[in-house]
Write a protein that holds these residues in place. Structure first.
Motif, short mmCIF file in Angstrom:
data_model
loop_
_atom_site.label_atom_id
_atom_site.label_comp_id
_atom_site.label_asym_id
_atom_site.label_seq_id
_atom_site.Cartn_x
_atom_site.Cartn_y
_atom_site.Cartn_z
N PHE A 90 0.83 -1.20 0.00
CA PHE A 90 0.00 0.00 0.00
C PHE A 90 0.87 1.26 0.00
N ALA A 91 1.95 1.26 0.77
CA ALA A 91 2.82 2.43 0.82
C ALA A 91 3.44 2.70 -0.54
N ALA A 92 3.90 1.66 -1.21
CA ALA A 92 4.55 1.84 -2.51
C ALA A 92 3.54 2.30 -3.57
N LEU A 93 2.37 1.68 -3.59
CA LEU A 93 1.37 2.02 -4.61
C LEU A 93 0.76 3.40 -4.36
N SER A 94 0.53 3.75 -3.09
CA SER A 94 -0.02 5.08 -2.81
C SER A 94 0.98 6.17 -3.16
N ALA A 95 2.26 5.92 -2.94
CA ALA A 95 3.28 6.90 -3.33
C ALA A 95 3.27 7.10 -4.84
N LEU A 96 3.17 6.01 -5.59
CA LEU A 96 3.11 6.11 -7.04
C LEU A 96 1.88 6.90 -7.48
N MET A 97 0.71 6.57 -6.91
CA MET A 97 -0.52 7.24 -7.32
C MET A 97 -0.51 8.72 -6.96
N LEU A 98 0.05 9.07 -5.82
CA LEU A 98 0.11 10.48 -5.43
C LEU A 98 1.06 11.26 -6.33
N ASN A 99 2.17 10.64 -6.73
CA ASN A 99 3.09 11.31 -7.66
C ASN A 99 2.42 11.57 -8.99
N ILE A 100 1.67 10.59 -9.50
CA ILE A 100 0.97 10.76 -10.77
C ILE A 100 -0.16 11.77 -10.63
N ALA A 101 -0.84 11.77 -9.48
CA ALA A 101 -1.90 12.75 -9.24
C ALA A 101 -1.35 14.16 -9.24
N ASP A 102 -0.21 14.38 -8.60
CA ASP A 102 0.40 15.71 -8.58
C ASP A 102 0.85 16.12 -9.98
N LYS A 103 1.42 15.20 -10.71
CA LYS A 103 1.90 15.49 -12.06
C LYS A 103 0.76 15.93 -12.96
N HIS A 104 -0.39 15.27 -12.84
CA HIS A 104 -1.53 15.55 -13.73
C HIS A 104 -2.59 16.44 -13.07
N ARG A 105 -2.29 16.95 -11.89
CA ARG A 105 -3.20 17.86 -11.18
C ARG A 105 -4.56 17.22 -10.96
N LEU A 106 -4.58 16.01 -10.44
CA LEU A 106 -5.81 15.26 -10.23
C LEU A 106 -6.31 15.42 -8.80
N LYS A 107 -7.60 15.31 -8.64
CA LYS A 107 -8.19 15.36 -7.31
C LYS A 107 -7.78 14.12 -6.52
N VAL A 108 -7.46 14.30 -5.25
CA VAL A 108 -7.08 13.19 -4.37
C VAL A 108 -7.96 13.23 -3.12
N THR A 109 -8.52 12.07 -2.76
CA THR A 109 -9.39 11.98 -1.58
C THR A 109 -8.97 10.79 -0.73
#
Length: 258
Positions: A90-109
């Protein structure tokens, strides 16, 4: 016919009527004991459209049955998941998803137990109003917290992409895809696939956008859902929808003038 076909395709199954939803007036599910195999909804203001829902472990066989018997159908929503079961997944996948979310300016909840991390955490990337959204959650801890399985692995994590195409052409196209292809429905999910699976997917475009309903639109939809039968009878009585509109207009004006 659809209910009988689906029930016949699953051994030892029965049909049970259930409460309709999503604007449909009738619904039933195909069950085997206490297990729901699929659900079928029809009737109401949806015209002759019939919705078939398969979820969980039965989603894939239900999809195969629908594709085989009714190849010319549309996909309203598809959830495709990849499971992981290893320490710190979970730590590894959430870090990946948050990096991609920041890169693409996506909403995170964030949902769930992020404080003590005992009952499961969920990370949503993308808007609920977008055709594509990804959820990452601790499936094993969720199973334990809900009492489904106390033996579920605490390291069991699920990455799930939810696709809700808006346009009819896209819904028709998605009805022909394999599960892996759904990761190609957005530029950022293709980046996720490239990072996790080394898959350079061909882009799938034209999904459209999901329009957020205004308060007035929601109220009007509720009015039609509740009084659609009455409005239809008024049309039959007065001759056309234009005449119904004039009648309603006069009633509103009379109310405002009193």
């Amino acid at each position: 016919y659809i209910l009988e076909y689906l029930s016949g395709a699953f051994d030892l199954s029965d049909i049970e009527r259930v409460m309709p939803r999503n604007g449909y007036t009738d619904a039933a599910k195909v069950v085997r004991g206490s297990t729901t195999l699929c659900e079928v909804l029809w009737g109401g203001n949806t015209g002759d459209r019939v919705m078939v829902v398969g979820s969980g472990a039965n989603a894939s066989p239900v999809a195969s049955l629908v594709r085989s018997e009714w190849p010319d159908h549309l996909v309203i929503r598809a959830d495709v998941a990849e499971d992981y079961d290893e320490p710190d997944a979970f730590a590894a996948l959430s870090a990946l998803m948050l990096n991609i979310a920041d890169k693409h300016r996506l909403k995170v909840t964030h949902y769930g137990d992020w404080h003590r991390c005992e009952n499961g955490r969920t990370l949503y990337v993308g808007s609920r109003q977008s055709p594509v959204m990804v959820r990452l959650y601790e499936k094993g801890l969720e199973q334990r917290a809900k009492g489904y399985s106390q033996n579920a692995s605490a390291d069991w994590v699920r990455l799930e992409v939810e696709v809700k195409p808006k346009r009819a052409a896209a819904r028709k196209h998605l009805a022909t895809l394999q599960p892996d292809d759904f990761m190609a429905c957005a530029a950022w999910t293709r980046e996720v696939a490239l990072c996790l699976f080394n898959s350079d997917l061909v882009p799938i475009t034209g999904l459209g956008t999901i329009k957020r309903m205004s308060d007035d639109e929601r109220a009007l939809a509720a009015l039609v859902k509740q009084y659609g039968g009455l409005l239809g009878r008024l049309k039959d009585e007065h001759g056309s929808w234009d005449d119904v509109g004039l009648l309603l207009g006069r009633l509103v004006e009379d109310k405002d003038s009193t």
